[in-house]
Design a protein around this motif. Structure first.
Motif, mmCIF file in Angstrom:
data_model
loop_
_atom_site.group_PDB
_atom_site.id
_atom_site.type_symbol
_atom_site.label_atom_id
_atom_site.label_comp_id
_atom_site.label_asym_id
_atom_site.label_seq_id
_atom_site.Cartn_x
_atom_site.Cartn_y
_atom_site.Cartn_z
ATOM 1 N N TYR A 1 84.199 -4.688 5.226
ATOM 2 C CA TYR A 1 83.921 -3.000 5.174
ATOM 3 C C TYR A 1 84.560 -2.315 6.237
ATOM 4 O O TYR A 1 84.408 -2.681 7.486
ATOM 5 C CB TYR A 1 82.318 -2.998 4.979
ATOM 6 C CG TYR A 1 81.588 -3.784 3.851
ATOM 7 C CD1 TYR A 1 81.890 -3.144 2.747
ATOM 8 C CD2 TYR A 1 80.995 -4.799 4.326
ATOM 9 C CE1 TYR A 1 81.290 -3.938 1.830
ATOM 10 C CE2 TYR A 1 80.352 -5.332 3.087
ATOM 11 C CZ TYR A 1 80.374 -4.997 1.965
ATOM 12 O OH TYR A 1 79.822 -5.831 0.934
ATOM 13 N N PRO A 2 85.003 -0.989 6.125
ATOM 14 C CA PRO A 2 85.606 -0.346 6.948
ATOM 15 C C PRO A 2 84.279 0.192 7.678
ATOM 16 O O PRO A 2 83.261 0.055 7.439
ATOM 17 C CB PRO A 2 86.124 1.083 6.038
ATOM 18 C CG PRO A 2 85.568 0.868 4.720
ATOM 19 C CD PRO A 2 85.106 -0.392 4.467
ATOM 20 N N PHE A 3 84.633 0.360 8.976
ATOM 21 C CA PHE A 3 83.585 0.681 10.092
ATOM 22 C C PHE A 3 84.231 1.912 11.075
ATOM 23 O O PHE A 3 85.202 2.093 11.326
ATOM 24 C CB PHE A 3 83.420 -0.398 10.968
ATOM 25 C CG PHE A 3 84.554 -1.101 11.827
ATOM 26 C CD1 PHE A 3 84.622 -0.977 13.054
ATOM 27 C CD2 PHE A 3 85.243 -2.121 11.254
ATOM 28 C CE1 PHE A 3 85.467 -1.371 13.693
ATOM 29 C CE2 PHE A 3 86.281 -2.501 11.936
ATOM 30 C CZ PHE A 3 86.649 -2.334 13.023
ATOM 31 N N ARG A 4 83.456 2.355 11.773
ATOM 32 C CA ARG A 4 83.571 3.240 12.788
ATOM 33 C C ARG A 4 82.876 3.009 14.258
ATOM 34 O O ARG A 4 81.383 2.609 13.852
ATOM 35 C CB ARG A 4 83.506 4.834 12.499
ATOM 36 C CG ARG A 4 82.467 5.131 11.972
ATOM 37 C CD ARG A 4 82.352 6.553 11.482
ATOM 38 N NE ARG A 4 81.027 6.947 10.819
ATOM 39 C CZ ARG A 4 81.010 7.456 9.531
ATOM 40 N NH1 ARG A 4 82.127 7.861 8.846
ATOM 41 N NH2 ARG A 4 79.855 7.962 8.824
ATOM 42 N N LEU A 5 83.088 3.122 15.306
ATOM 43 C CA LEU A 5 82.476 2.944 16.590
ATOM 44 C C LEU A 5 81.654 4.133 16.717
ATOM 45 O O LEU A 5 82.295 5.510 16.654
ATOM 46 C CB LEU A 5 83.258 2.769 17.753
ATOM 47 C CG LEU A 5 82.638 2.613 18.802
ATOM 48 C CD1 LEU A 5 81.619 1.444 19.071
ATOM 49 C CD2 LEU A 5 83.738 2.466 19.937
ATOM 50 N N VAL A 6 80.255 4.154 16.755
ATOM 51 C CA VAL A 6 79.555 5.520 16.898
ATOM 52 C C VAL A 6 79.094 5.616 18.333
ATOM 53 O O VAL A 6 79.613 6.930 18.985
ATOM 54 C CB VAL A 6 78.328 5.638 16.304
ATOM 55 C CG1 VAL A 6 77.315 6.717 16.628
ATOM 56 C CG2 VAL A 6 78.378 5.263 14.609
ATOM 57 N N THR A 7 78.954 4.688 19.184
ATOM 58 C CA THR A 7 78.510 4.708 20.905
ATOM 59 C C THR A 7 79.250 3.632 21.442
ATOM 60 O O THR A 7 79.468 2.671 20.679
ATOM 61 C CB THR A 7 77.269 4.903 21.025
ATOM 62 O OG1 THR A 7 76.576 3.735 20.544
ATOM 63 C CG2 THR A 7 76.484 6.235 20.547
#
Length: 108
Positions: free
Chosen positions: A102-108
């Motif tokens: 799944y596509p993801f993004r770093l939040v912190t």
């Protein structure tokens, strides 16, 4: 009786019992919806500190133990989240069914 099951006749607490029935039904509905939204603060996992799922946006948030980082995985179906939540080995399930899928993004 008016034919509805478990409905008391008027004059014997009917309006109050109906109000209580409505309140209980609303509480059950909230509990059911909360079952999809899940956040776990303490978890017996060596790799995943906690996770959260937003069913409206299909976002699985995962916080990792080693790095302390928080990632959001996008477009995760509720079935995948449900299986992840039920998995005995969260890290293994994550590696096999979420990571690199799944596509993801770093939040912190």
């Amino acid at each position: 009786m008016n034919g509805e099951p478990n409905t008391p006749p008027e004059g014997k607490g009917g309006p109050i019992n109906r109000l209580l029935s409505v309140a209980l039904a609303a509480a059950r509905a909230r509990k059911c919806n909360q079952g999809l939204r899940h956040s776990l603060d303490a978890m017996p996992s060596t790799s995943i500190r906690k996770f959260d799922y937003d069913p409206n946006n299909m976002v699985l948030s995962v916080w990792f133990v080693a790095s302390g980082k928080h990632y959001e995985f996008l477009d995760v179906p509720v079935e995948t989240f449900t299986a992840f939540k039920a998995a005995f080995a969260k890290g293994r399930y994550f590696n096999d069914h979420v990571r690199n899928r799944y596509p993801f993004r770093l939040v912190t």
